[in-house]
Design an enzyme around this catalytic site. Structure first.
Site, short mmCIF file in Angstrom:
data_model
loop_
_atom_site.label_atom_id
_atom_site.label_comp_id
_atom_site.label_asym_id
_atom_site.label_seq_id
_atom_site.Cartn_x
_atom_site.Cartn_y
_atom_site.Cartn_z
N VAL A 25 0.84 -1.20 0.00
CA VAL A 25 0.00 0.00 0.00
C VAL A 25 0.88 1.25 0.00
O VAL A 25 0.60 2.23 -0.70
CB VAL A 25 -0.99 -0.01 1.19
CG1 VAL A 25 -1.71 1.33 1.31
CG2 VAL A 25 -1.99 -1.14 1.02
N LYS A 26 1.97 1.25 0.77
CA LYS A 26 2.88 2.40 0.79
C LYS A 26 3.49 2.63 -0.59
O LYS A 26 3.60 3.77 -1.05
CB LYS A 26 3.99 2.18 1.84
CG LYS A 26 5.10 3.24 1.83
CD LYS A 26 4.65 4.59 2.38
CE LYS A 26 5.68 5.68 2.23
NZ LYS A 26 6.67 5.79 3.23
N MET A 27 3.84 1.55 -1.28
CA MET A 27 4.42 1.67 -2.62
C MET A 27 3.41 2.30 -3.58
O MET A 27 3.75 3.20 -4.36
CB MET A 27 4.84 0.28 -3.14
CG MET A 27 5.67 0.32 -4.39
SD MET A 27 6.11 -1.32 -5.05
CE MET A 27 6.39 -2.29 -3.62
#
Length: 188
Positions: free
Chosen positions: A172-174
């Site tokens: 999700v951060k990516m």
């Protein structure tokens, strides 16, 4: 109250660790730079001689390191976190690294009965200092809930999310980083 271990006292990690101390968590840390060791011990934290010793003497080990090679070294290297971790411990990596790397580390840690949560952050050094980070966590629900108090000491309670199994936080951060990059490119 759980004893917290902390490794990665750079631009993001140092203020995050200081916020844990301010929240009353007993904190043990590992650092290489003498000025960081001095500042953290003056703030009330206890110095450990290695990542292994951090894991041996604490309940939850938090890492926030530069990139995959540094996370691998601290977790899997000689005198690393995995060497010192055992049942009842929990590893929380808050670095921004590959989902594949954190899944590999989690698989190795699980063989020792140690669960892993990946919880990358967003908000920059300003958010780290203010304790208002967004935290995007992957891992078992019960492990995420065990971390709730430490996450709230470092982040905005309204922006702490459990997004699925281990590795999902990094994924999700990516995606978040890609969207940010696309927006910057569009504005430019």
């Amino acid at each position: 109250m759980e004893k917290i271990g902390f490794i990665g006292l750079g631009i993001m990690g140092k203020p995050m660790a200081l916020n844990l101390i301010k929240a009353g968590f007993p904190l043990t840390f590992y650092a290489r730079r003498p000025e960081v060791i001095e500042e953290m011990t003056a703030a009330g934290a206890e110095f450990a001689a290695s990542p292994k010793q951090v894991a041996e003497t604490t309940d939850i080990v938090v890492t926030i390191l530069t990139a995959d090679p540094q996370v691998r070294e601290v977790m899997l290297g000689k005198d690393g976190v995995i060497e010192g971790a055992g049942e009842g411990k929990l590893i929380v990596d808050m670095s921004t690294i590959s989902p594949l790397t954190i899944r590999e580390i989690a698989e190795i840690a699980e063989k020792k009965g140690v669960p892993v949560v990946d919880a990358p952050v967003s908000g920059g050094d300003t958010g780290a200092i203010a304790g208002t980070l967004t935290i995007i966590a992957g891992g078992r629900k019960e492990d995420f809930e065990r971390c709730q108090g430490i996450f709230e000491a470092m982040g905005n309670p309204d922006n702490i999310f459990h997004v699925g199994p281990v590795g999902t936080g990094m994924t999700v951060k990516m995606v978040n980083q890609f969207i940010g990059g696309i927006n910057i490119a569009a504005v430019a």
